[in-house]
Write a protein that holds these residues in place. Structure first.
Motif: not given
Length: 267
Positions: A176, A179, A184, A252
């Protein structure tokens, strides 16, 4: 030279030849500053620096025996003085073919120390800074032997299975961070099978003698037992995979153990 990684600093351990140098070159071609690392001869250092320099990227060489945790800390600190480590590629490693009965404490400690403990120490030192900046990429060069086992490789297999597990834990702990816009923080492993590096040339040459000097036949023979594609990967193939994992599009993609093994681990 591209600019996808412009302004980023990448530390690639074990990067003066083979897979490590190919990864460093791929990152340099997209604008990253490269911290090369190894324990090579001066001519190898000069050649690696020249190869990175030819891309137009900045590069420096750092040494240090990573089996010593103090040397890992010194390496990371020295690179951080040059620039924040945005990309860490844990590539340095060693293999020893030995049965469990034949292995001694020194072999176990050396293989685990370099292949696993050094990766952990580098990661614990760079990941908090990556989280604070909202961007970071850790790529651990594991092996098909982090997914499946082979005989007479207990220390190596244990280290690579451990590295895959470490990758997953770190990916979860930092999933997490940052962003989509910042990129990330991701932690992944690449698991190569047979890769065409100087390390396997003696095995290919020995097989070629059995096949009338036919190198292609020797490669197919060498790979037949394990790698269904019957062709090796090139170091640049691993470099291309690492470059994708460093991209914004891969924000991701985390906790993955990516086999590049011609179907080896699908059997």
């Amino acid at each position: 030279m591209g600019d996808m990684l412009k302004g980023r600093t990448a530390l690639v351990t074990g990067s003066t030849s083979g897979i490590g140098l190919a990864i460093a070159t791929s990152l340099a071609e997209e604008g990253a500053r490269i911290a090369l690392h190894g324990l090579p001869k001066q001519e190898e250092i000069d050649a690696a620096l020249a190869q990175i320099g030819a891309t137009g990227a900045e590069a420096r060489f750092f040494d240090g025996d990573l089996r010593d945790p103090d040397k890992v800390e010194a390496l990371v600190a020295a690179v951080a003085d040059w620039g924040p480590v945005d990309i860490l590629v844990n590539n340095a490693g060693m293999q020893k073919t030995v049965t469990i009965a034949e292995a001694d404490r020194a072999v176990w400690d050396a293989v685990i120390g370099l292949n696993l403990s050094a990766c952990f120490h580098a990661m614990r030192l760079v990941l908090p800074g990556m989280k604070a900046r909202g961007f970071g990429r850790v790529i651990n060069i594991a092996s098909v032997h982090g997914i499946v086992a082979s005989q007479a490789k207990a220390p190596y297999v244990a280290s690579k299975f451990g590295l895959v597990g470490l990758t997953k834990v770190a990916a979860l702990e930092y999933a997490d961070a940052g962003t989509r816009e910042s990129g990330g923080v991701t932690v992944n492993a690449i698991c190569p099978g047979w890769v065409e590096t100087p390390l396997i040339e003696p095995q290919i040459a020995a097989r070629a003698e059995q096949h009338g000097g036919d190198r292609d036949a020797a490669v197919r023979s060498l790979l037949a037992e394990k790698q269904p594609s019957l062709r090796t990967a090139e170091p640049s193939d691993i470099g291309a995979a690492a470059l994708y994992l460093c991209s914004r599009a891969a924000h991701n993609v985390t906790g993955v153990s990516l086999p590049i093994d011609g179907g080896w681990t699908s059997q």
